[in-house]
Structure formats: structure tokens, C-alpha cells
Design a protein around this motif. Structure first.
Motif, mmCIF file in Angstrom:
data_model
loop_
_atom_site.group_PDB
_atom_site.id
_atom_site.type_symbol
_atom_site.label_atom_id
_atom_site.label_comp_id
_atom_site.label_asym_id
_atom_site.label_seq_id
_atom_site.Cartn_x
_atom_site.Cartn_y
_atom_site.Cartn_z
ATOM 1 N N SER A 211 0.817 -1.212 0.000
ATOM 2 C CA SER A 211 0.000 0.000 0.000
ATOM 3 C C SER A 211 0.852 1.265 0.000
ATOM 4 O O SER A 211 0.475 2.280 0.580
ATOM 5 N N GLN A 212 1.999 1.204 -0.693
ATOM 6 C CA GLN A 212 2.856 2.382 -0.831
ATOM 7 C C GLN A 212 3.143 2.575 -2.304
ATOM 8 O O GLN A 212 3.703 1.689 -2.948
ATOM 9 N N SER A 213 2.743 3.723 -2.835
ATOM 10 C CA SER A 213 2.929 3.963 -4.260
ATOM 11 C C SER A 213 4.095 4.901 -4.519
ATOM 12 O O SER A 213 5.035 4.565 -5.230
ATOM 13 N N GLY A 214 4.070 6.102 -3.953
ATOM 14 C CA GLY A 214 5.183 7.027 -4.108
ATOM 15 C C GLY A 214 6.163 6.915 -2.956
ATOM 16 O O GLY A 214 6.135 5.969 -2.173
ATOM 17 N N SER A 215 7.060 7.902 -2.849
ATOM 18 C CA SER A 215 8.019 7.911 -1.746
ATOM 19 C C SER A 215 7.318 8.331 -0.453
ATOM 20 O O SER A 215 6.211 8.861 -0.457
ATOM 21 N N LEU A 216 7.981 8.123 0.688
ATOM 22 C CA LEU A 216 7.373 8.359 1.996
ATOM 23 C C LEU A 216 7.241 9.833 2.341
ATOM 24 O O LEU A 216 6.360 10.215 3.117
ATOM 25 N N GLY A 217 8.138 10.660 1.821
ATOM 26 C CA GLY A 217 8.025 12.091 2.108
ATOM 27 C C GLY A 217 9.165 12.673 2.902
ATOM 28 O O GLY A 217 9.007 13.706 3.559
ATOM 29 N N GLY A 218 10.340 12.019 2.873
ATOM 30 C CA GLY A 218 11.509 12.633 3.458
ATOM 31 C C GLY A 218 12.018 11.992 4.716
ATOM 32 O O GLY A 218 11.437 11.038 5.253
ATOM 33 N N LEU A 219 13.126 12.530 5.203
ATOM 34 C CA LEU A 219 13.827 12.002 6.366
ATOM 35 C C LEU A 219 12.923 11.971 7.586
ATOM 36 O O LEU A 219 12.202 12.926 7.869
ATOM 37 N N GLY B 22 -0.477 4.685 -7.146
ATOM 38 C CA GLY B 22 -1.589 4.513 -6.217
ATOM 39 C C GLY B 22 -2.164 5.832 -5.754
ATOM 40 O O GLY B 22 -1.541 6.889 -5.889
ATOM 41 N N LYS B 23 -3.366 5.740 -5.202
ATOM 42 C CA LYS B 23 -4.056 6.938 -4.734
ATOM 43 C C LYS B 23 -4.966 6.559 -3.580
ATOM 44 O O LYS B 23 -5.622 5.511 -3.603
#
Length: 330
Positions: free
Chosen positions: A60-68, A228-229
Motif C-alpha cells: 500500500s505504498q505507491s510514491g516515496s514516503l516524504g523525506g527524512l 496509487g491513490k
């Protein structure tokens, strides 16, 4: 055709071709039994590899997590709809490699994994989203033992092995835009052994015996493009990719015939590679801190290693798989 194009085509063929190496030596009367185990290893290895790889590198992860500082952990159980041969009702030939046809009852091939992803770099601000985000990926996979009436797949040493990888965020998910990412993951399966036996035969040209593969190691290198969305509490995702399977094992076969043949042993090694395509879709529902995920996919393509024996289907048969998982992100 230009020289550069020819070089590219040759290189691409080398990367996607299936390579297999198999060799038996020792007692001539046991060569057929040795070859049957080699064919069985090459038949079972892609099924275990498909369970090891699964679909989405982190559920259930499409893009990156969003940083450090961003971390996600999921526990997934993947099952491949596979088959394990039943060889106990046919003897082994003492006159050399001989084709035998075996039934292979449908069996679920399992893998249980813990996948951890952690943000390293959010990426570059482009309008309302970010591109070029980077995540690190770590995974640990637990494999269980399997058996039928004549074949046992057992673990050698630890039942857990590890993997690693990275994800490149092509587009970070926003309220309006889906998440897109390209991922690479390397996974190793815990080392297994396969033990099979047959008590059939007339003691002369068809004999009883035991065949074994030791140190079976299956490795998968996976490339994935995911999208994903999230829609409220519901998350939809899917992707495509390619997997390179690699396997190797040591083989021993011992047969017992009436004199003058007697008991003979043949030993050998086998190694193979197969490149397959992978496509998958998944859905998740959020409940508090957790997401509960379901995924369905299929591994297809590739060239099967050459085989003397028939297990009811080819080693490169399309294999469906399904995954259930629980995920937490913070």
C-alpha cells in the motif's frame, strides 16, 4: 543496423535469457534419479521465487514516503498457487536419464515477510508535488516447510533471510495527484533442502531410491513501477515490474537395485536463472494507525530450463499469487 544498436540488443538478450547448468556424476545406475532431482529443483525454484518477490515492495505504498524521519512497516503473507510433484509411485531407471511424467497436486507456496521503508530525501518541489524522493528498503523473509506424500522441503539452519533495496519517488502523492515510484529490491530465501523418495520398481531396470537437494538458495532481484491513490480510508494501488530469479543447489541420488547393480550414488549440481514479468493490483483500508491490505498478482514469461522429466506443467508456467498484510506508518 548500427553497431551500437547491435550491442544493445545483444546485451538485452543476455540480461533476459534463462541460463541453466546441471551436471551429474558417479554411479551410472543413479544418473536418472539425480537428473529427476535437478529437474524438480528447477521446477520448484520459480514458485518459491514468486512467493519471495510478491508484488509491491512495501504494501500500500505507491510514491516515496516524504523525506527524512518517515517510516513505514508492514507484515505480509504471500501465497503462490503452485504445485509440488509426487514422485513416490514410480521407480528410477538404471539405464540412464529417462523421461517420467509425474502428477503435481496444487499447493500454496508460502512466504512471510517484514518490510521496512524509511525516508531519506523528500525530493524536489515541483508545483504541488515533489519528485526525486528517495527511500531505503529493508526486508526479512520467513519460510516454512512443506511436504506431500513423497517430497519434503525442509529448512537448513535459520528460517529467515534478509534483503535490501531503494525506492525513487517519481511523484509524491497529493490530494489530487497519485503517487508514482520506481523501486529495486534484492531478496534471498532461507536455504532449503528437498528430500524425495520412491519405493516403486522391479529392482532391475526400475528401482527404489532417495534423491536430495542440499543448500538450495533462491535469490530474486525485483524492479517495480508502482502507482496509487488514497480516497478517504480506501487506498488503491497497482504496478508492473520484472523479476530475475536465481537458484542453485547440490544434488545427491542413491538407488538400490538387485545384484550385480547393487546400491549406487550419483552427485551433481544445478544452477539456473529466469527473468519473469510481474503485474499486481492491491487495495487497503485504514483503521486507526493501521492499514489492512489485500493484493493479487501474477508472474509470467521467462524461458524454462531444459528438463528431461514432466511435472504436469513447465517451470515457467504463469503463477498467480495473493498477499494479505498489515501496515503502520509514522
Amino acid at each position: 543496423m548500427s553497431r551500437s544498436v547491435r550491442v544493445f540488443l545483444v546485451a538485452a538478450a543476455a540480461l533476459t535469457a534463462t541460463r541453466a547448468n546441471a551436471q551429474c556424476s558417479g554411479g551410472a545406475a543413479a544418473r536418472d534419479a539425480c537428473r529427476k532431482m535437478i529437474d524438480m529443483v528447477n521446477f520448484l525454484s520459480p514458485q518459491y521465487a514468486a512467493a519471495l518477490a510478491g508484488g509491491n515492495p512495501t504494501q500500500s505504498q505507491s510514491g516515496s514516503l516524504g523525506g527524512l524521519g518517515k517510516v513505514a512497516v508492514d507484515i505480509r503473507s504471500t501465497r503462490v498457487i503452485g504445485a509440488i510433484p509426487n514422485i513416490g509411485d514410480q521407480g528410477f531407471s538404471t539405464t540412464g536419464e529417462t523421461k517420467s511424467t509425474y502428477s503435481s497436486p496444487s499447493t500454496l507456496i508460502p512466504a512471510l515477510s517484514v518490510d521496512v521503508s524509511f525516508g531519506l530525501f523528500r525530493g524536489f518541489d515541483v508545483g504541488s508535488t515533489y519528485v526525486g524522493g528517495i527511500d531505503g528498503l529493508l526486508t526479512a523473509t520467513y519460510m516454512s516447510e512443506l511436504s506431500n506424500s513423497s517430497v519434503d522441503v525442509a529448512l537448513e539452519g535459520s528460517n529467515t533471510n534478509f534483503g535490501f533495496g531503494a525506492r525513487l519517488g517519481l511523484m509524491e502523492e497529493t490530494a489530487r495527484l497519485p503517487g508514482l515510484a520506481l523501486s529495486y529490491v534484492h531478496r534471498d530465501m532461507p536455504r532449503d533442502s528437498i528430500l524425495a523418495s520412491s519405493k516403486a520398481g522391479n529392482g532391475v531396470n526400475l528401482v527404489r531410491g532417495t534423491i536430495m537437494a542440499n543448500g538450495l538458495l533462491v535469490t530474486v532481484n525485483s524492479l517495480r513501477l508502482t502507482a496509487g491513490k488514497q480516497f478517504g480510508r480506501i487506498d488503491l494501488s497497482g504496478g508492473v515490474g520484472q523479476d530475475k530469479y536465481m537458484s542453485s543447489a547440490r544434488v545427491t541420488a542413491t538407488v538400490t537395485a538387485i545384484p550385480p547393480i547393487g546400491t549406487q550414488t550419483s552427485t551433481g549440481t544445478t544452477s539456473s536463472q529466469m527473468t519473469r514479468n510481474n503485474v499486481f493490483v492491491g487495495g487497503a483500508v485504514t483503521a486507526g494507525m493501521f492499514r489492512f491490505v489485500g493484493e493479487y498478482g501474477m508472474a509470467t514469461g521467462g524461458t524454462a530450463p531444459s528438463a528431461v522429466n514432466d511435472f504436469g506443467s513447465a517451470a515457467n508456467k504463469a503463477r498467480s499469487y495473493f498477499t494479505i498484510a498489515a501496515k503502520i506508518a509514522f
